[in-house]
Design a protein around this motif. Sequence first.
Motif, mmCIF file in Angstrom:
data_model
loop_
_atom_site.group_PDB
_atom_site.id
_atom_site.type_symbol
_atom_site.label_atom_id
_atom_site.label_comp_id
_atom_site.label_asym_id
_atom_site.label_seq_id
_atom_site.Cartn_x
_atom_site.Cartn_y
_atom_site.Cartn_z
ATOM 1 N N UNK A 138 64.937 61.396 51.019
ATOM 2 C CA UNK A 138 63.500 61.536 50.744
ATOM 3 C C UNK A 138 63.070 60.722 49.532
ATOM 4 N N UNK A 139 63.904 60.751 48.495
ATOM 5 C CA UNK A 139 63.485 60.111 47.249
ATOM 6 C C UNK A 139 64.199 58.785 46.996
ATOM 7 N N UNK A 140 64.950 58.338 48.006
ATOM 8 C CA UNK A 140 65.584 57.022 47.935
ATOM 9 C C UNK A 140 66.485 56.896 46.691
ATOM 10 N N UNK A 141 67.469 57.796 46.606
ATOM 11 C CA UNK A 141 68.298 57.883 45.410
ATOM 12 C C UNK A 141 69.515 56.959 45.383
ATOM 13 N N UNK A 142 69.970 56.542 46.583
ATOM 14 C CA UNK A 142 71.257 55.812 46.610
ATOM 15 C C UNK A 142 71.258 54.617 45.660
ATOM 16 N N UNK A 143 72.336 54.485 44.929
ATOM 17 C CA UNK A 143 72.460 53.324 44.047
ATOM 18 C C UNK A 143 72.935 52.099 44.812
ATOM 19 N N UNK A 144 73.268 52.264 46.084
ATOM 20 C CA UNK A 144 73.802 51.126 46.851
ATOM 21 C C UNK A 144 72.707 50.423 47.647
ATOM 22 N N UNK A 175 87.791 36.308 35.278
ATOM 23 C CA UNK A 175 86.501 35.626 35.200
ATOM 24 C C UNK A 175 85.345 36.592 35.469
ATOM 25 N N UNK A 176 85.471 37.383 36.522
ATOM 26 C CA UNK A 176 84.328 38.227 36.895
ATOM 27 C C UNK A 176 84.148 39.392 35.906
ATOM 28 N N UNK A 177 85.240 39.824 35.260
ATOM 29 C CA UNK A 177 85.089 40.824 34.195
ATOM 30 C C UNK A 177 84.222 40.269 33.072
ATOM 31 N N UNK A 178 84.506 39.031 32.701
ATOM 32 C CA UNK A 178 83.729 38.405 31.632
ATOM 33 C C UNK A 178 82.279 38.201 32.039
ATOM 34 N N UNK A 179 82.067 37.759 33.278
ATOM 35 C CA UNK A 179 80.693 37.574 33.763
ATOM 36 C C UNK A 179 79.940 38.895 33.720
ATOM 37 N N UNK A 180 80.592 39.947 34.227
ATOM 38 C CA UNK A 180 79.917 41.236 34.309
ATOM 39 C C UNK A 180 79.535 41.755 32.921
ATOM 40 N N UNK A 181 80.444 41.555 31.961
ATOM 41 C CA UNK A 181 80.126 42.018 30.613
ATOM 42 C C UNK A 181 79.010 41.176 29.986
ATOM 43 N N UNK A 182 79.096 39.865 30.180
ATOM 44 C CA UNK A 182 78.109 38.979 29.578
ATOM 45 C C UNK A 182 76.710 39.232 30.125
ATOM 46 N N UNK A 183 76.620 39.449 31.442
ATOM 47 C CA UNK A 183 75.290 39.551 32.047
ATOM 48 C C UNK A 183 74.937 40.994 32.421
ATOM 49 N N UNK A 184 75.778 41.920 31.986
ATOM 50 C CA UNK A 184 75.482 43.335 32.196
ATOM 51 C C UNK A 184 75.246 43.666 33.672
ATOM 52 N N UNK A 185 76.251 43.390 34.495
ATOM 53 C CA UNK A 185 76.117 43.521 35.935
ATOM 54 C C UNK A 185 76.420 44.914 36.500
ATOM 55 N N UNK A 186 77.207 45.706 35.767
ATOM 56 C CA UNK A 186 77.682 46.975 36.369
ATOM 57 C C UNK A 186 76.524 47.806 36.905
ATOM 58 N N UNK A 187 76.702 48.353 38.096
ATOM 59 C CA UNK A 187 75.669 49.231 38.666
ATOM 60 C C UNK A 187 75.824 50.645 38.118
ATOM 61 N N UNK A 188 76.854 50.891 37.332
ATOM 62 C CA UNK A 188 77.080 52.264 36.836
ATOM 63 C C UNK A 188 76.530 52.438 35.422
ATOM 64 N N UNK A 238 77.488 71.610 42.504
ATOM 65 C CA UNK A 238 77.468 70.143 42.573
ATOM 66 C C UNK A 238 76.641 69.620 41.400
ATOM 67 N N UNK A 239 77.247 68.712 40.654
ATOM 68 C CA UNK A 239 76.548 67.990 39.596
ATOM 69 C C UNK A 239 76.279 66.589 40.109
ATOM 70 N N UNK A 240 75.013 66.156 40.129
ATOM 71 C CA UNK A 240 74.710 64.804 40.603
ATOM 72 C C UNK A 240 73.831 64.082 39.590
ATOM 73 N N UNK A 241 73.984 62.768 39.586
ATOM 74 C CA UNK A 241 73.322 61.922 38.606
ATOM 75 C C UNK A 241 72.576 60.817 39.330
ATOM 76 N N UNK A 242 71.261 60.741 39.157
ATOM 77 C CA UNK A 242 70.508 59.634 39.726
ATOM 78 C C UNK A 242 70.128 58.723 38.554
ATOM 79 N N UNK A 243 70.899 57.636 38.393
ATOM 80 C CA UNK A 243 70.797 56.831 37.174
ATOM 81 C C UNK A 243 69.359 56.380 36.890
ATOM 82 N N UNK A 244 68.952 56.578 35.672
ATOM 83 C CA UNK A 244 67.622 56.155 35.252
ATOM 84 C C UNK A 244 66.509 57.081 35.703
ATOM 85 N N UNK A 245 66.851 58.093 36.487
ATOM 86 C CA UNK A 245 65.792 58.938 37.039
ATOM 87 C C UNK A 245 65.961 60.426 36.711
#
Lengths: 304, 304, 304, 304
Positions: free
Chosen positions: D298-304, C291-304, D262-269
């Motif tokens: 400093x730049x508030x990068x964490x995705x969490x 269920x949550x896989x489908x929700x995540x895909x439908x609403x684009x939830x992934x933080x990655x 180190x390779x790091x990625x700050x998504x969207x930034x």
Amino acid sequence: LRCNGNKELDKFIELSKPVTQNGTVADYIPALASAKQEHLSVSIRYLDGEEMYAGDFVEAFTLQSISKVLSLLYVLEFYGEEVVFKHVGKEPTGDPFNSIVKLEEGPDTKPLNPMINAGALAVTSLFPGNGVTERWERFQQFLTPFFEKDKIEVDTEIQKSEFDTAFLNRSMIYYLKQNEIINDDVEELMTLYTRQCSVLADCLDIAKIGSILAMNEGASFVSRRSVQIAKTFMVTCGMYNASGEFAIEVGVPAKSGVSGGILAVVPGRCGVGIFGPALDKMGNSIGGLHLIKNLSKSYNWSIF
Amino acid sequence: LRCNGNKELDKFIELSKPVTQNGTVADYIPALASAKQEHLSVSIRYLDGEEMYAGDFVEAFTLQSISKVLSLLYVLEFYGEEVVFKHVGKEPTGDPFNSIVKLEEGPDTKPLNPMINAGALAVTSLFPGNGVTERWERFQQFLTPFFEKDKIEVDTEIQKSEFDTAFLNRSMIYYLKQNEIINDDVEELMTLYTRQCSVLADCLDIAKIGSILAMNEGASFVSRRSVQIAKTFMVTCGMYNASGEFAIEVGVPAKSGVSGGILAVVPGRCGVGIFGPALDKMGNSIGGLHLIKNLSKSYNWSIF
Amino acid sequence: LRCNGNKELDKFIELSKPVTQNGTVADYIPALASAKQEHLSVSIRYLDGEEMYAGDFVEAFTLQSISKVLSLLYVLEFYGEEVVFKHVGKEPTGDPFNSIVKLEEGPDTKPLNPMINAGALAVTSLFPGNGVTERWERFQQFLTPFFEKDKIEVDTEIQKSEFDTAFLNRSMIYYLKQNEIINDDVEELMTLYTRQCSVLADCLDIAKIGSILAMNEGASFVSRRSVQIAKTFMVTCGMYNASGEFAIEVGVPAKSGVSGGILAVVPGRCGVGIFGPALDKMGNSIGGLHLIKNLSKSYNWSIF
Amino acid sequence: LRCNGNKELDKFIELSKPVTQNGTVADYIPALASAKQEHLSVSIRYLDGEEMYAGDFVEAFTLQSISKVLSLLYVLEFYGEEVVFKHVGKEPTGDPFNSIVKLEEGPDTKPLNPMINAGALAVTSLFPGNGVTERWERFQQFLTPFFEKDKIEVDTEIQKSEFDTAFLNRSMIYYLKQNEIINDDVEELMTLYTRQCSVLADCLDIAKIGSILAMNEGASFVSRRSVQIAKTFMVTCGMYNASGEFAIEVGVPAKSGVSGGILAVVPGRCGVGIFGPALDKMGNSIGGLHLIKNLSKSYNWSIF
């Protein structure tokens, strides 16, 4: 308590033969898989030279892990124990014979003992000489008096098959190279290793070898001390992860191989050779184990 | 080849005493830490009753893991091997004596053998009777002929200290309860276990026990078969993770304990008791090991 | 992309319900085994307060491992991260949630992270106060704003059952006492631990909790930093040994429990509560995952 | 919150430079050992193309394990995730990056994830083409847009040295052949593997790569989904056995290498490239870690 001869042995075969139905022939290479599950043979050779045999004693088989005893004796004779035990340990292990885990997690970087694959590879890497031909030739000379034959026969089909598929052994060799235990060319070492595993013998040959190891004073071609060390390893780790049970149930130094052979030594009395390709889950000949338990009980063989 | 008496033994003590400086007295509880590093004693008792001793033989010590041999004999006598080996295995292990890993990752849910802590806890849980008092009383009766004393003495200070700090043993007991190997009350089991570890003895007592186990026909109070099983375990796993080396270097059934004791059995000849609290890295008496290696070589004790 | 309401959610339930047939309800205690395999419910609560739900949403269930998130937040709030991470690590593990192996063989003597049992036991042992009653009362006060109820309900039957059978957890506690990570009374700790596991909730409660964790600025009763730490653990090790796969397939912080619950957090957007007692081999709700896989895909939830 | 430019970055270098004294330069091959412990450089590249850098940014270094991200992206693009994940898992591991243990004891016969050596070897074995030259040429074409250079440079001295000494990697390859995960010629695979590890870059190159991965919509030459998968692995297991801590302290997808990159990625930034050859005990750049923690705060990068 001494076996009365072939007829008496026949009865032991009869008793153990049905058990072979519960075992499985090794099938990781086709050449081994063609062995007949119901085959079972035994030979006893007493120290006075009397020899008896029963069952399918004409069948020859490859030594496989039984060769670990002979290669250990060889390097012990050549280098002495101090050098050998720099490359391999003296301790039993609760892990499988082909486990690589203890090379990473163990207390030491060397293999725990020479009866597991990693240890036997370390032992074989000590074979003296230059190049496969010379190194094999010299090992063959060492084997000659044990086999009482000039020419040690090798099953080249089985060797080739094992050489081609021995990924796990190559994995161990490289791990041992990383740990600086082995310094050999990998393919040369694999040739020597699979060739010794593929030496052909029948149960009478094995009983003969056993009777040599049973001589408490050693022999002109192998010292009492080397034999003592080999017998100790056979007791503590000769029968894969059933070594402890074998020590309790049978109680004699022994070594088994995946082709279904068992080499056993009754110190001061006799050598025993067994062949039965149907294996139990631990990798030991299922009929052979049944048979030698009965022999040991009947003739009071346990050293304990 | 037989030892000539106390004077000859004195020389062995002299030779091994300096080695004790390289060891460390166990210090996980204060009562053990107060042992004197330089203490070293030995006693030999031949089967004809001749007894000899040397060194600090007046010193008493707690059995600790040496008791594992006696508790195993006890349950073997009471239940027979079939029942006992449903709760504990027969195989040596390459892991430390107090390791819990194989209970999770091992091939079986039961402890690998009765010489490691997990196995001895499983053995002790089999002690028959109701409640600590009765169960202990019955075990004590079993011990009486081994000690040739009516009253088995326990060092209650050491017992209390071990009982209070045995977190690791309690962890194993609960793991074994999870695996349905043990069904005992944890604290009752810990009382029985630490009490047997805290039984007091001197090296003459230990030699006496060894001489009983050295009688090839067993005794009126312990069967040949139980002794045979115990001796087999002493060879394959009696000296912690140095059992393999001990088998090669000394070659007799033996069991050591963390207080520095060693019980050794020379089948058909004598029992040996040793005490030397300075331990090597494997947990065996460092002086004691040195001493018994020399004894074994001098008197040709190895069974291999 | 936002869910349109209960009707839209109904379709997701419909789609995932058949999958529950491939799972198994946990049966290590009878009280859990009585759960209905086909049950499946979901609730979403957006940060603006809108709440939707579908399926068997009236069903309550015990938090089980979902409580690990709340107990971690609690001790982080009380002590700060420095103290907490002296008792538990920050690293994911490839071993099972109830494995004891790394406590012996690991790089450290403390549990690898607070989402495995050993780690959650270490976290619970930090609960402040004297005695079970006070310690529980204070934790309950911490929970109150998450549940928006005054009285946190506990399923005492399940708690008792888990308390009585938790041999493996007691084994870990003693191992952690040996490693000096835990200094608690074992039975008191087991009471606190099983009680938090037995807190009752329905999927709406869980969605509410998730929505609190989804608020990027934290809340008056729980700091942004504590929530950040909790969400990180939920990503790296919240879904047992399927955490890596979940991060790739779903990509949101989540924690599952053996009763079939899933708590998920879509940062800045919503909280999600799911209940489906049929589990897959990894111990996660099989229908819930679907269920949550489908929700995540439908609403684009992934933080990655 | 955005970095103001080179001058602001200079201050971060200044702050972290002293920390490099507490680290150790990798010395398992001479070519790496010659790196200067005190070197430290950083570059940030924002998605709008602004680029800044500070410290020893002229220094080039070999990618080493950073290449694991690129080879994973390559096979994901070529085969799609379904095929790739037949050869490598998705789960983090608590074992070291070069551990072989889980290949034997793990729940599966394939490597746990593509960020450990065994997993990266399985990934590399998927490189399409016939023979080293073609397979490398095609991978190089894939790399070109990431590097914005036509010719990917390789440090052939380092490659040769790593090729000659990589016993452990060869051990893993053979183990994976045994497990039927890899079907490649060992030496060809080792050539491809060590060559990708020896690709040269400076911190600006790495920041550029990072900025590509930071684009939420992917790029014409790499899909959003492949990048999403790669970033997820970078979070759960990109920083060796400090990945969990890094996620908590820094909170962005990142991958480190033994040469100190180190390779790091700050998504969207933005993307971040760091080089500092002095390593901490976990194998990560000690100065680099210190620096990126400060940047993230400093730049508030964490995705969490």
